[in-house]
Write an enzyme that holds these catalytic residues in place. Structure first.
Site, PDB file in Angstrom:
ATOM      1  N   HIS A 267       0.864  -1.183   0.000  1.00 54.17           N
ATOM      2  CA  HIS A 267       0.000   0.000   0.000  1.00 54.17           C
ATOM      3  C   HIS A 267       0.897   1.228   0.000  1.00 54.17           C
ATOM      4  CE1 HIS A 267      -3.155   2.734   1.845  1.00 54.17           C
ATOM      5  NE2 HIS A 267      -2.031   3.314   2.247  1.00 54.17           N
TER       6      HIS A 267
ATOM      7  N   ASP B 189      -9.818  -2.509  -5.011  1.00 53.75           N
ATOM      8  CA  ASP B 189      -9.853  -2.095  -3.599  1.00 53.75           C
ATOM      9  C   ASP B 189     -11.290  -2.195  -3.070  1.00 53.75           C
ATOM     10  OD1 ASP B 189      -8.339  -1.405  -1.383  1.00 53.75           O
ATOM     11  OD2 ASP B 189      -8.583   0.747  -1.653  1.00 53.75           O
TER      12      ASP B 189
END
Length: 391
Positions: free
Chosen positions: A194, A284
Site C-alpha cells: 500500500h 480495492d
C-alpha cells in the site's frame, strides 16, 4: 454440462477473431474456427453481438470489509459473490487493511473459502498493514507453504501516516521471507505494498532493491494513481523492471484533489510507449473511502466498488487504449504477477472463466466461472447457478 459458444468476437485478451469456444469439465477444451459437437448434453449458445473475454482478476479486495479509521461505525461491509459475478470478476485476492485487530486472518481465510464455495476463485494474502506483520503460523514462510489460500503478503503500508513507518531493513527481511516462502510453495510470494500519498512514494522499495539481493519484482505497489507525481514515480518504477497497480475505486473528492483516474493513467503509459504488460488494475473493493467537506471535515464514507474494475477498463477503451491492452491490466497481467497460470486468458486447458460483453455498451451480459454460468442480465439464454444459501 458441455457448452459451445459461437459467433462472439473473442479476445484472449489478444484478438482471436470469431472462433467457437468449447467448455467441458470446468475448463476451456478448445478454441477453433470449426468445432463439430452435438448431443443433448451440449448447450449451444449464439453469442452474436458480444465480445467474449477472460474473467477479470482482481488482485486486491477487502473481502471482509475495511475501514474503521473514523471509529467503529465506519467499518465497511463484506464483499458478496453476486457483486463480483455481476462485475465480471471471477478471481480475486482478499487482504486486510488498516485494521488487523478486529479483522483477522482467520476471518479473511474463512471468507475466502466461503466465496470459493459460491463459485469464485478466491485467494488471500497473509500479513497486514503494519510491520511486524500478522501471521497464522509463526512465520510468513510457514503461512505460504502450509495454507493453500495464502499466495502472498500484504498489503504492507509505506509512505502513509497510518503505516508503521517500516525501515529498509525491516522491509528487506519481510521480502526475503516472502520470497523463500513463495519458492518453497510454488506460489507468487509477492509483497503487496500500500503506497500512501506521502512524497516518498516508492523510494523505500527502490532503496531495498538497491541495497540487497531482493529484485523490484518482489514488490507489487498499489494505489499508484493517488496523484500525478506518484504516477510518474510508478512509470519510473516500471522502467526499472517492477510492477505497478492502479486502484479503480475512488470518489469525486479524491479526483478533484488530484487523484489520477485509472483509465487516464493507463492511457498516459500507453501513449508514452511504456511496457503496459506490467501494469494492473485492482478495485480495492469494500475499502473505506472517506468523504470530506470543503473545510476538510469528515462527513461520511464511500465504499470501494468491485464494479469499478470493469468500469475503468471500459473507460480506458473509450479513451483510445486498444481493447486487448485495456483488458490485459485486469486479466493476463494480474494473473502473471500473482502466479495463477490457469487464470486471465482464454486458451485450451485454462479455467473456463468467461465474460460476455455487449459490443456496443461493453456491459456485462453473462459470466461463467469454472464452466458454470454465474450471472446473466437476461439477454442471453443461459441457466445461472447460484450456490449461496441466502435468499
Amino acid at each position: 454440462m458441455i457448452t459451445l459458444i459461437q459467433h462472439a468476437e473473442v479476445f484472449s485478451p489478444k484478438a482471436l477473431g470469431t472462433p467457437a469456444l468449447l467448455v467441458s469439465g470446468g475448463q476451456i477444451a478448445d478454441i477453433s474456427s470449426t468445432i463439430d459437437i452435438q448431443g443433448t448434453a451440449v448447450q449451444q449458445l449464439d453469442a452474436s453481438g458480444c465480445y467474449l473475454v477472460p474473467g477479470l482478476v482482481d488482485s486486491l479486495a477487502h473481502i471482509i470489509g475495511g475501514g474503521g479509521e473514523g471509529g467503529f461505525r465506519t467499518r465497511t461491509p463484506e464483499l458478496t459473490a453476486d457483486d463480483a459475478f455481476a462485475s465480471g470478476v471471477t478471481t480475486l485476492v482478499g487482504v486486510l487493511g488498516t485494521d488487523s485487530i478486529t479483522r483477522t486472518l482467520t476471518n479473511l481465510l474463512a471468507k475466502a473459502h466461503a466465496l470459493t464455495e459460491e463459485g469464485l476463485s478466491c485467494y488471500c494474502h497473509t500479513g497486514s498493514y503494519q510491520i511486524p506483520v500478522r501471521t497464522l503460523f509463526p512465520t510468513i514462510s510457514e503461512d505460504l507453504l502450509l495454507i493453500d489460500k495464502f499466495i502472498g503478503v500484504g498489503e504492507v503500508a509505506i509512505a502513509d501516516h497510518r503505516s508503521s513507518q517500516p525501515t529498509p531493513d525491516e522491509l528487506k527481511k519481510l521480502a526475503a521471507e516472502a520470497r523463500v516462502g513463495g519458492m518453497l510453495s510454488g506460489k507468487a510470494g509477492i509483497v503487496s505494498v500500500h503506497v500512501g500519498p506521502a512524497p516518498a512514494g516508492v523510494s523505500l522499495l527502490l532503496d531495498v532493491a538497491k541495497s540487497s539481493d531482493i529484485p523490484l519484482t518482489q514488490f507489487y505497489p498499489t494505489h499508484m494513481n493517488r496523484n500525478q507525481q506518484l504516477v510518474e514515480q510508478g512509470f519510473a518504477f516500471l522502467q526499472a523492471g517492477g510492477w505497478i497497480d492502479f486502484t479503480t475505486s475512488t470518489t469525486p473528492q479524491e479526483l478533484a484533489a488530484g487523484e489520477v483516474q485509472c483509465a487516464k493513467a493507463l492511457h498516459q503509459a500507453w501513449q508514452q510507449g511504456l511496457d503496459c504488460s506490467r501494469i494492473t488494475f485492482s478495485s480495492d473493493a469494500n475499502a473505506s473511502l472517506p468523504l470530506f467537506d470543503d473545510k476538510q471535515q469528515f462527513i461520511g464514507l464511500g465504499i470501494g466498488r468491485i464494479a469499478s474494475l470493469l468500469e475503468e477498463v471500459v473507460a480506458a477503451i473509450r479513451l483510445g487504449v486498444p481493447l486487448p491492452v485495456a483488458l490485459s491490466v485486469a486479466t493476463t497481467n494480474p494473473a502473471r504477477v500473482l502466479k495463477l497460470p490457469q487464470k486471465g486468458e482464454l486458451a485450451a486447458g485454462k479455467d473456463a472463466d468467461l465474460v460476455l460483453l455487449d459490443k456496443t455498451t461493453l456491459a456485462v451480459r453473462a459470466v461463467m466461472c469454472k464452466g458454470i454460468w454465474r450471472y446473466s442480465d437476461g439477454s442471453l439464454p443461459v441457466q445461472v447457478q447460484r450456490d449461496s444459501l441466502f435468499v
